[in-house]
Design a protein around this motif. Structure first.
Motif, PDB file in Angstrom:
ATOM      1  N   LYS A 109       0.821  -1.208   0.000  1.00  0.00           N
ATOM      2  CA  LYS A 109       0.000   0.000   0.000  1.00  0.00           C
ATOM      3  C   LYS A 109       0.855   1.259   0.000  1.00  0.00           C
ATOM      4  N   ASP A 110       1.896   1.298   0.804  1.00  0.00           N
ATOM      5  CA  ASP A 110       2.726   2.502   0.881  1.00  0.00           C
ATOM      6  C   ASP A 110       3.347   2.829  -0.464  1.00  0.00           C
ATOM      7  N   ALA A 111       3.822   1.796  -1.164  1.00  0.00           N
ATOM      8  CA  ALA A 111       4.425   2.015  -2.476  1.00  0.00           C
ATOM      9  C   ALA A 111       3.392   2.531  -3.466  1.00  0.00           C
ATOM     10  N   ARG A 112       2.200   1.974  -3.388  1.00  0.00           N
ATOM     11  CA  ARG A 112       1.113   2.380  -4.287  1.00  0.00           C
ATOM     12  C   ARG A 112       0.720   3.836  -4.035  1.00  0.00           C
ATOM     13  N   TRP A 113       0.535   4.175  -2.775  1.00  0.00           N
ATOM     14  CA  TRP A 113       0.138   5.540  -2.438  1.00  0.00           C
ATOM     15  C   TRP A 113       1.237   6.541  -2.782  1.00  0.00           C
ATOM     16  N   THR A 114       2.473   6.207  -2.461  1.00  0.00           N
ATOM     17  CA  THR A 114       3.590   7.113  -2.755  1.00  0.00           C
ATOM     18  C   THR A 114       3.698   7.365  -4.251  1.00  0.00           C
ATOM     19  N   GLY A 115       3.568   6.310  -5.042  1.00  0.00           N
ATOM     20  CA  GLY A 115       3.667   6.452  -6.492  1.00  0.00           C
ATOM     21  C   GLY A 115       2.543   7.288  -7.068  1.00  0.00           C
ATOM     22  N   LEU A 116       1.329   7.111  -6.566  1.00  0.00           N
ATOM     23  CA  LEU A 116       0.194   7.860  -7.104  1.00  0.00           C
ATOM     24  C   LEU A 116       0.185   9.307  -6.638  1.00  0.00           C
TER      25      LEU A 116
END
Length: 288
Positions: free
Chosen positions: A221-228
């Motif tokens: 989730k953290d990677a997804r949120w950071t990327g978006l």
């Protein structure tokens, strides 16, 4: 029909141009197929997985604060121009769900989003065009939710996080936009350019889609949120969605926010004006 205990799906679909998918436009052949075949499969229509309601975030309702349709029924808003007369005679009579709208309002408030209920605004074509093809019986309640004029990724991710709890109650989340490409000038020009010119744009489009898919399909989730949150820094982002014109990308961000902690997205591709258009989804098996 009973609803299974599994989480209802989340899908950020590509809804096409205006009413053209309903009118059978040949340029929308791939998108029409997906709306009629793939999306119903993801939603589990006609099976025990069928959602008891749908929350639909539409790119065509842009507001300062999250707005939520809250009436028991809604008229259609024909928010497109210069189409044949039959495009203005369409009907989609799915019921609303005031109780779910109120639940969304409370969830958004908990996320410090200052939402408001709206019992008056009609369902725009981001709602009734895809759902006419996905769910022609119109027998599942629908709640329409706006995207934010600010285009703030963090706020849209928090909108998704607020909606996530509804999935356990059999309520599906649909983002209706055009995440891969929504630049009207480019889309119009691709219909008339030479093949070599289209190929040059296709290279940029592929690079953008590859980078975006890497972000969206991250299980963490953290990677997804950071990327978006940094989506404007992805290659060719401003070419695919002009600055201050990212409203068709926002439904995807909301959907990504509604995905689980370690829930990786799947996707399928449609062809539109010679480029790949991606639809991302969570909570269902891979569709062909």
């Amino acid at each position: 029909m009973t609803v299974s205990s599994a989480l209802a799906p989340v899908i950020a679909l590509s809804h096409g141009g205006g009413p053209l998918p309903i009118l059978g436009d040949p340029g929308h052949k791939s998108i029409i197929y997906s709306l009629k075949k793939r999306v119903p499969q993801i939603l589990g229509l006609g099976t025990p997985r069928q959602p008891r309601a749908i929350v639909l975030i539409t790119a065509h309702w842009t507001t300062d604060v999250p707005s939520i349709s809250s009436s028991e029924s809604h008229k259609l808003l024909f928010d497109y121009y210069n189409f044949p007369p039959e495009a203005y005679k369409l009907e989609y009579a799915a019921p609303g769900a005031p109780d779910i709208a109120e639940r969304i309002r409370k969830a958004f408030t908990d996320q410090r989003l200052s939402p408001k209920l709206d019992a008056d605004r009609g369902w725009d074509h981001g709602v009734f065009v895809p759902l006419t093809l996905v769910l022609p019986k119109a027998d599942v309640p629908v709640v329409q939710v706006s995207v934010l004029r600010s285009e703030d990724p963090d706020a849209h991710l928090r909108m998704g996080a607020a909606l996530a709890a509804l999935r356990a109650d059999g309520i599906a989340i649909i983002g209706s936009g055009f995440a891969s490409l929504h630049n009207l000038d480019t889309m119009l020009s691709l219909r008339s350019v030479r093949p070599d010119q289209c190929a040059a744009f296709r290279r940029d489009s592929d690079e953008w889609n590859d980078a975006l898919t890497h972000v969206v399909t991250a299980a963490d989730k953290d990677a997804r949120w950071t990327g978006l949150k940094a989506w404007r820094a992805l290659p060719h982002a401003n070419q695919m969605h002009p600055p201050n014109g990212g409203e068709h990308f926002m439904p995807l961000i909301v959907c990504a926010g509604a995905a689980g902690e370690e829930e990786a997205a799947k996707y399928y591709k449609d062809d539109f004006v010679g480029v790949d258009i991606f639809t991302y989804y969570w909570g269902a098996e891979q569709v062909e």
